[in-house]
Design an enzyme around this catalytic site. Structure first.
Site, PDB file in Angstrom:
ATOM      1  N   ASN A 156      45.796  44.369  44.165  1.00  0.00           N
ATOM      2  CA  ASN A 156      46.449  43.056  44.149  1.00  0.00           C
ATOM      3  C   ASN A 156      46.811  42.741  45.595  1.00  0.00           C
ATOM      4  O   ASN A 156      47.800  43.249  46.116  1.00  0.00           O
ATOM      5  CB  ASN A 156      47.705  43.102  43.276  1.00  0.00           C
ATOM      6  CG  ASN A 156      48.488  41.798  43.320  1.00  0.00           C
ATOM      7  OD1 ASN A 156      48.018  40.807  43.886  1.00  0.00           O
ATOM      8  ND2 ASN A 156      49.677  41.799  42.733  1.00  0.00           N
ATOM      9  N   TRP A 157      45.972  41.908  46.213  1.00  0.00           N
ATOM     10  CA  TRP A 157      46.190  41.612  47.647  1.00  0.00           C
ATOM     11  C   TRP A 157      47.402  40.704  47.860  1.00  0.00           C
ATOM     12  O   TRP A 157      47.845  40.509  48.986  1.00  0.00           O
ATOM     13  CB  TRP A 157      44.953  40.943  48.236  1.00  0.00           C
ATOM     14  CG  TRP A 157      43.761  41.846  48.393  1.00  0.00           C
ATOM     15  CD1 TRP A 157      43.630  43.153  47.972  1.00  0.00           C
ATOM     16  CD2 TRP A 157      42.506  41.506  49.014  1.00  0.00           C
ATOM     17  NE1 TRP A 157      42.380  43.636  48.292  1.00  0.00           N
ATOM     18  CE2 TRP A 157      41.673  42.656  48.933  1.00  0.00           C
ATOM     19  CE3 TRP A 157      42.006  40.362  49.616  1.00  0.00           C
ATOM     20  CZ2 TRP A 157      40.363  42.681  49.445  1.00  0.00           C
ATOM     21  CZ3 TRP A 157      40.699  40.374  50.131  1.00  0.00           C
ATOM     22  CH2 TRP A 157      39.891  41.519  50.048  1.00  0.00           C
ATOM     23  N   LYS A 158      47.921  40.121  46.786  1.00  0.00           N
ATOM     24  CA  LYS A 158      49.031  39.155  46.894  1.00  0.00           C
ATOM     25  C   LYS A 158      48.655  38.078  47.939  1.00  0.00           C
ATOM     26  O   LYS A 158      47.478  37.752  48.065  1.00  0.00           O
ATOM     27  CB  LYS A 158      50.336  39.872  47.215  1.00  0.00           C
ATOM     28  CG  LYS A 158      50.610  41.008  46.224  1.00  0.00           C
ATOM     29  CD  LYS A 158      52.005  41.531  46.272  1.00  0.00           C
ATOM     30  CE  LYS A 158      52.176  42.653  45.251  1.00  0.00           C
ATOM     31  NZ  LYS A 158      53.527  43.133  45.133  1.00  0.00           N
ATOM     32  N   HIS A 169      52.387  38.363  36.750  1.00  0.00           N
ATOM     33  CA  HIS A 169      52.978  39.327  37.697  1.00  0.00           C
ATOM     34  C   HIS A 169      54.462  39.006  37.849  1.00  0.00           C
ATOM     35  O   HIS A 169      54.856  37.833  37.800  1.00  0.00           O
ATOM     36  CB  HIS A 169      52.259  39.251  39.050  1.00  0.00           C
ATOM     37  CG  HIS A 169      52.637  40.364  39.969  1.00  0.00           C
ATOM     38  ND1 HIS A 169      53.796  40.335  40.712  1.00  0.00           N
ATOM     39  CD2 HIS A 169      52.035  41.545  40.246  1.00  0.00           C
ATOM     40  CE1 HIS A 169      53.883  41.460  41.412  1.00  0.00           C
ATOM     41  NE2 HIS A 169      52.822  42.210  41.148  1.00  0.00           N
ATOM     42  N   GLU A 199      56.268  38.734  40.301  1.00  0.00           N
ATOM     43  CA  GLU A 199      56.567  37.753  41.364  1.00  0.00           C
ATOM     44  C   GLU A 199      56.362  36.327  40.851  1.00  0.00           C
ATOM     45  O   GLU A 199      57.104  35.422  41.234  1.00  0.00           O
ATOM     46  CB  GLU A 199      55.698  38.056  42.603  1.00  0.00           C
ATOM     47  CG  GLU A 199      56.193  39.327  43.302  1.00  0.00           C
ATOM     48  CD  GLU A 199      55.127  40.110  44.055  1.00  0.00           C
ATOM     49  OE1 GLU A 199      54.002  39.606  44.234  1.00  0.00           O
ATOM     50  OE2 GLU A 199      55.423  41.259  44.452  1.00  0.00           O
ATOM     51  N   GLU A 208      54.497  47.254  35.360  1.00  0.00           N
ATOM     52  CA  GLU A 208      55.001  47.237  36.731  1.00  0.00           C
ATOM     53  C   GLU A 208      56.514  47.105  36.700  1.00  0.00           C
ATOM     54  O   GLU A 208      57.033  45.980  36.585  1.00  0.00           O
ATOM     55  CB  GLU A 208      54.417  46.047  37.492  1.00  0.00           C
ATOM     56  CG  GLU A 208      52.911  46.052  37.576  1.00  0.00           C
ATOM     57  CD  GLU A 208      52.410  45.363  38.847  1.00  0.00           C
ATOM     58  OE1 GLU A 208      51.470  45.885  39.441  1.00  0.00           O
ATOM     59  OE2 GLU A 208      52.984  44.347  39.260  1.00  0.00           O
ATOM     60  N   GLY A 227      57.281  46.685  45.825  1.00  0.00           N
ATOM     61  CA  GLY A 227      57.606  46.376  47.216  1.00  0.00           C
ATOM     62  C   GLY A 227      58.858  47.088  47.715  1.00  0.00           C
ATOM     63  O   GLY A 227      59.385  46.754  48.769  1.00  0.00           O
ATOM     64  N   SER A 251      54.175  50.248  43.601  1.00  0.00           N
ATOM     65  CA  SER A 251      54.141  51.254  44.663  1.00  0.00           C
ATOM     66  C   SER A 251      53.314  52.486  44.302  1.00  0.00           C
ATOM     67  O   SER A 251      53.716  53.607  44.601  1.00  0.00           O
ATOM     68  CB  SER A 251      55.567  51.642  45.084  1.00  0.00           C
ATOM     69  OG  SER A 251      56.245  50.494  45.571  1.00  0.00           O
ATOM     70  N   GLY A 281      49.427  47.424  45.007  1.00  0.00           N
ATOM     71  CA  GLY A 281      49.914  46.417  45.943  1.00  0.00           C
ATOM     72  C   GLY A 281      49.545  46.787  47.373  1.00  0.00           C
ATOM     73  O   GLY A 281      48.379  46.752  47.775  1.00  0.00           O
ATOM     74  N   GLY A 282      50.549  47.171  48.167  1.00  0.00           N
ATOM     75  CA  GLY A 282      50.370  47.425  49.602  1.00  0.00           C
ATOM     76  C   GLY A 282      49.223  48.372  49.922  1.00  0.00           C
ATOM     77  O   GLY A 282      48.476  48.146  50.893  1.00  0.00           O
TER      78      GLY A 282
END
Ligand code: 3PY
Length: 249
Positions: A9-11, A94, A96, A166, A172, A211, A232-233
């Site tokens: 998930n590149w966001k 998601h 977010e 999630e 994050g 994470s 994510g990251g």
């Protein structure tokens, strides 16, 4: 046996140059016996990344979808538009989007229906806040989020979704659920799927997100009901993403 899925998930990250380098790095290092792999990219980069992943084992994903087919919905992207760019997976609900865009469980269910109707695979995200976990409400909240989606689907449709657990407190923040904590929730989610249909319980992949990194992926992915990761990251660095794919393969 469910084939594992690792989806990045590149966001809201990336650029033309960065995407080219990232996809090239992923393709170069992809193990032959990999699990299913997808990258879910920002909408403006779908055409670019469609070209970059063409002919490889990396599938293309989007990060949101409209519940509507077309019309006066400024800023929205329809299922048909995603299909035109070769999208196979779409992240829906998601945390977010739930937190910053007010997406309700009902909206998430409607988007899931729209994705399935178009032959896309919805990756339906569910998760609890820290406050909800500490109040002992994890199963009620997370199970309830999934139930609203399942109520909108026929049994055969339920078998075609992917679920991503999630925990909001692990997104994050660098905090991760322990493998045992995650497994407990995944098993509860599979029981909810079983209440809908045995086929859904057997087939639906339940990903862990929040994470997931190279140094915790092996333990998380060893759990019976963890069928992959929504990353994510760590999906923004080819070496980290590949290490997670390796752990799942
Ligand atoms: C994270 O790991 O931060 C995610 O939100 C993945 O979707």
């Amino acid at each position: 046996m469910r084939r594992k899925l690792v989806a990045g998930n590149w966001k809201m990250n990336g650029s033309l140059a960065a995407n080219t380098a990232l996809v090239a790095g992923i393709k170069d290092g992809l193990p032959a016996q990999a699990c299913d792999v997808a990258v879910c990219v920002p909408a403006p980069y779908l055409a670019q990344v469609q070209g970059a992943v063409a002919g490889s084992a990396v599938a293309l994903g989007a990060q949101d979808i409209s519940a509507h087919a077309s019309g006066a919905y400024t800023g929205e992207v329809s299922a048909a538009m995603l299909q035109e760019f070769g999208v196979q997976y779409v992240i829906i609900g998601h945390s977010e989007r739930r937190a910053y865009h007010g997406e309700s469980d009902v909206a998430v269910a409607a988007k899931t229906v729209a994705a399935l109707k178009a032959g896309l695979v919805p990756v339906v995200c569910v998760g609890e806040t820290l406050e909800q976990r500490e109040a002992g409400k994890t199963n009620e909240v997370v199970g309830g989020q999934l139930d609203v989606v399942l109520e909108a689907l026929a049994a055969d449709e339920a078998a075609r979704i992917v679920v991503a657990y999630e925990p909001v407190w692990a997104i994050g923040t660098g905090k991760t659920a322990t493998p045992e904590m995650a497994q407990e929730v995944h098993a509860m989610l599979r029981a909810r799927l079983a209440a809908k249909s045995a086929e859904a319980a057997a087939k639906v992949r339940i990903l862990y997100g929040g994470s997931m990194k190279p140094d915790n992926a092996v333990q998380l992915l060893a759990m019976a009901d963890i069928d992959g990761g929504l990353i994510g990251g760590a999906a923004l660095k080819a070496a980290d993403f590949l290490a997670i794919i390796q752990a799942a393969a």
